[in-house]
Design an enzyme around this catalytic site. Structure first.
Site, PDB file in Angstrom:
ATOM      1  N   GLY A 232     -10.647   2.508  -1.243  1.00  0.00           N
ATOM      2  CA  GLY A 232     -11.148   1.688  -0.399  1.00  0.00           C
ATOM      3  C   GLY A 232     -11.549   0.051  -0.806  1.00  0.00           C
ATOM      4  O   GLY A 232     -12.036  -0.558  -0.014  1.00  0.00           O
ATOM      5  N   GLU A 270      -9.175   6.776  -6.378  1.00  0.00           N
ATOM      6  CA  GLU A 270      -7.737   7.002  -5.722  1.00  0.00           C
ATOM      7  C   GLU A 270      -7.634   5.743  -4.614  1.00  0.00           C
ATOM      8  O   GLU A 270      -7.390   6.047  -3.476  1.00  0.00           O
ATOM      9  CB  GLU A 270      -7.774   8.227  -5.053  1.00  0.00           C
ATOM     10  N   GLY A 272      -5.437   2.695  -2.697  1.00  0.00           N
ATOM     11  CA  GLY A 272      -3.990   2.452  -2.400  1.00  0.00           C
ATOM     12  C   GLY A 272      -3.871   1.125  -2.257  1.00  0.00           C
ATOM     13  O   GLY A 272      -3.187   0.351  -3.068  1.00  0.00           O
ATOM     14  N   ARG A 273      -4.647   0.503  -1.251  1.00  0.00           N
ATOM     15  CA  ARG A 273      -4.272  -0.939  -0.940  1.00  0.00           C
ATOM     16  C   ARG A 273      -4.282  -1.990  -1.976  1.00  0.00           C
ATOM     17  O   ARG A 273      -3.616  -2.646  -2.368  1.00  0.00           O
ATOM     18  CB  ARG A 273      -5.414  -1.278   0.157  1.00  0.00           C
ATOM     19  N   CYS A 348       9.837  -7.394  22.436  1.00  0.00           N
ATOM     20  CA  CYS A 348       9.419  -7.916  23.900  1.00  0.00           C
ATOM     21  C   CYS A 348       7.994  -7.343  24.200  1.00  0.00           C
ATOM     22  O   CYS A 348       7.620  -6.783  24.956  1.00  0.00           O
ATOM     23  CB  CYS A 348      10.421  -7.180  24.783  1.00  0.00           C
ATOM     24  N   TYR A 377       0.379  -0.543   3.139  1.00  0.00           N
ATOM     25  CA  TYR A 377       0.045  -0.268   4.592  1.00  0.00           C
ATOM     26  C   TYR A 377       0.967  -1.481   5.354  1.00  0.00           C
ATOM     27  O   TYR A 377       0.250  -2.085   6.178  1.00  0.00           O
ATOM     28  CB  TYR A 377      -1.274  -0.089   4.871  1.00  0.00           C
TER      29      TYR A 377
HETATM   30  C1  LIG Z   1      -8.969  10.255   1.276  1.00  0.00           C
HETATM   31  C2  LIG Z   1      -8.568   8.976   0.900  1.00  0.00           C
HETATM   32  N1  LIG Z   1      -8.417   8.469  -0.330  1.00  0.00           N
HETATM   33  C3  LIG Z   1      -7.899   7.162  -0.537  1.00  0.00           C
HETATM   34  C4  LIG Z   1      -7.433   6.256   0.561  1.00  0.00           C
HETATM   35  C5  LIG Z   1      -6.860   4.980   0.129  1.00  0.00           C
HETATM   36  O1  LIG Z   1      -7.774   3.966   0.698  1.00  0.00           O
HETATM   37  P1  LIG Z   1      -7.343   2.341   0.065  1.00  0.00           P
HETATM   38  O2  LIG Z   1      -5.782   2.317   0.424  1.00  0.00           O
HETATM   39  O3  LIG Z   1      -8.363   1.883   1.118  1.00  0.00           O
HETATM   40  O4  LIG Z   1      -7.978   2.465  -1.167  1.00  0.00           O
HETATM   41  C6  LIG Z   1      -7.668   6.761   1.740  1.00  0.00           C
HETATM   42  C7  LIG Z   1      -6.917   5.808   2.804  1.00  0.00           C
HETATM   43  O5  LIG Z   1      -7.146   6.208   3.860  1.00  0.00           O
HETATM   44  C8  LIG Z   1      -8.029   7.899   2.171  1.00  0.00           C
HETATM   45  O6  LIG Z   1      -8.266   8.574   3.520  1.00  0.00           O
END
Ligand SMILES: Cc1ncc(COP(=O)(O)O)c(C=O)c1O
Length: 408
Positions: A232, A270, A272-273, A348, A377
């Site tokens: 998040g 955990e 991601g972004r 288009c 993403y």
């Molecule tokens: C359960 C869960 N964990 C981790 C993430 C990773 O989130 P972020 O990329 O915002 O850190 C997500 C993203 O949708 C998620 O749904």
């Protein structure tokens, strides 16, 4: 231009041919530095997993693997991909709508913890585990009310959403678990929002998670010590100079773990972004510049079918211009100076917009546009085959720092 951007600019320059350029360039050295920095500054009882949905390219996973405790997957496809390349790396599996085949694969492929999203998923998992004479290790993903915590633009909980178990249903789930020893509960999982840009607000959210987990542990007499606080942490695409303050966050986290007596818990992150966004750059060469109803449009090679992030998040993506002097035609180049330009792609549809009314000093047909923060993403959420344009090149700059980089 900073060290990482200069490296990307050099690579873009090298990749130019007679064909207009369209490429993703990933700086693995920058990713390596970033991940190492995050891992090194987490308190001892906090662990880093990477949410591979953000970008599951193999060079990205290989670069991250030494710095993270493991990978978080959200589908059978991600699980198979990660397991085929990292047979021994810890994997955790979350996400809504898991198939029986995916739950069974998780049991068979040694997933360390499954994050269960509902009582009916628990029931299916128990049935699959019993049939295999196995036990399943789980966290319950809970959707909490968040009356006292500020939310973000991408909120997955604290209100009606399909994610996790409503906290009102927790007593029923725990009573059911008490009768089903084939499922071992290790703790709770919370991922209530993405795009968190404010370190203090994120700490306040974690404080809420910590108190809630300890309160349930006590109230229900649970022998648990795992807490997954999700991902998040956001990227500030609108104001790239004002990013999430990680040093303040990691210092605050260490203090919070102590003040909330969480030292004996295993706390998992955990993200991601926040791990991979900054290592990726999307590069497009300008094919055309035109004026229409008083506005300037630059049409680039590529578009939102490669790089959907700005459209998905509703922002105008930052970019910088790499001027190109090569011009093969016997007529002059069109361009603009000191103007506002809307950057669009080759699709288009009027929705194929990457940046809106962005100020440029000078932009000419043939120049390169470099969009940073395109490592998460981005390619992986895009509709690649719309209009059957060729896919962009994917260039991974070596994880080894260039020899001269330290002197810059
Ligand atoms: C359960 C869960 N964990 C981790 C993430 C990773 O989130 P972020 O990329 O915002 O850190 C997500 C993203 O949708 C998620 O749904």
């Amino acid at each position: 231009m900073n060290r990482a951007s200069a490296r990307v600019a050099e690579a873009a320059q090298r990749a130019c041919t007679d064909e207009p350029l369209c490429a993703y360039i990933y700086d693995l050295a920058a990713l390596n530095r970033h991940a190492a920095g995050l891992a090194a500054t987490l308190p001892d009882n906090c662990e880093l997993f990477y949410a591979v949905k953000a970008n599951s390219d193999l060079p990205i996973l290989q670069t991250l693997a030494p710095h993270v405790r493991g990978f978080e997957v959200a589908s059978g496809g991600e699980l198979a991909w990660v397991r085929s390349h990292f047979p021994d790396t810890p994997v955790i599996f979350g996400g809504p709508g898991k198939l029986d085949t995916e739950l069974a694969a998780a049991l068979e492929l040694g997933v360390e913890l499954l994050h269960v999203e509902s009582l009916s998923e628990l029931r299916r998992l128990a049935w699959l585990a019993r049939n295999r004479n196995r036990q399943a290790d789980v966290l319950l993903r809970i959707n909490l009310a968040l009356d006292d915590v500020p939310t973000t633009t991408l909120t997955m909980g604290g209100r009606a959403t399909p994610f996790g178990i409503d906290s009102d249903q927790l007593p029923e789930c725990l009573a059911w678990l008490a009768r089903h020893p084939e499922i071992r509960l290790h703790g709770f999982h919370f991922h209530l929002m993405s795009h968190q840009l404010d370190a203090d607000a994120h700490l306040a959210l974690l404080a809420r998670y910590f108190r809630q987990a300890r309160q349930w542990q006590k109230q229900f007499g649970l022998t648990i010590n795992h807490l997954n606080v999700g991902g998040g942490i956001g990227i500030n695409y609108r104001e790239p100079d004002r990013q999430f303050d990680w040093p303040a966050f990691s210092t605050g986290l260490a203090a919070l773990v102590n003040s909330e007596n969480m030292q004996d818990w295993r706390i998992r992150f955990e993200p991601g972004r926040y791990l991979t966004a900054a290592c990726g750059h999307y590069v497009m060469q300008v094919l055309d510049i035109k004026q229409c109803f008083g506005r300037h449009f630059a049409v680039g090679r590529g578009g939102t079918h490669h790089f959907r992030t700005p459209y998905a998040q509703g922002h105008s993506h930052p970019f910088f211009v790499l001027p190109q002097e090569h011009w093969p035609y016997p007529f002059s180049r069109s361009g603009v100076e000191q103007a506002k330009v809307t950057v669009v792609g080759q699709l288009c549809t009027p929705k194929d917009v990457l940046a809106t009314d962005a100020p440029v000093k000078r932009l000419r047909v043939g120049d390169l546009l470099v969009f940073p923060y395109a490592g998460a993403y981005a390619w992986h959420i895009s509709h690649h085959d719309f209009l059957r344009h060729p896919h962009p090149q994917h260039i991974y700059l070596s994880v080894q720092e260039p020899a001269h980089a330290a002197d810059q």
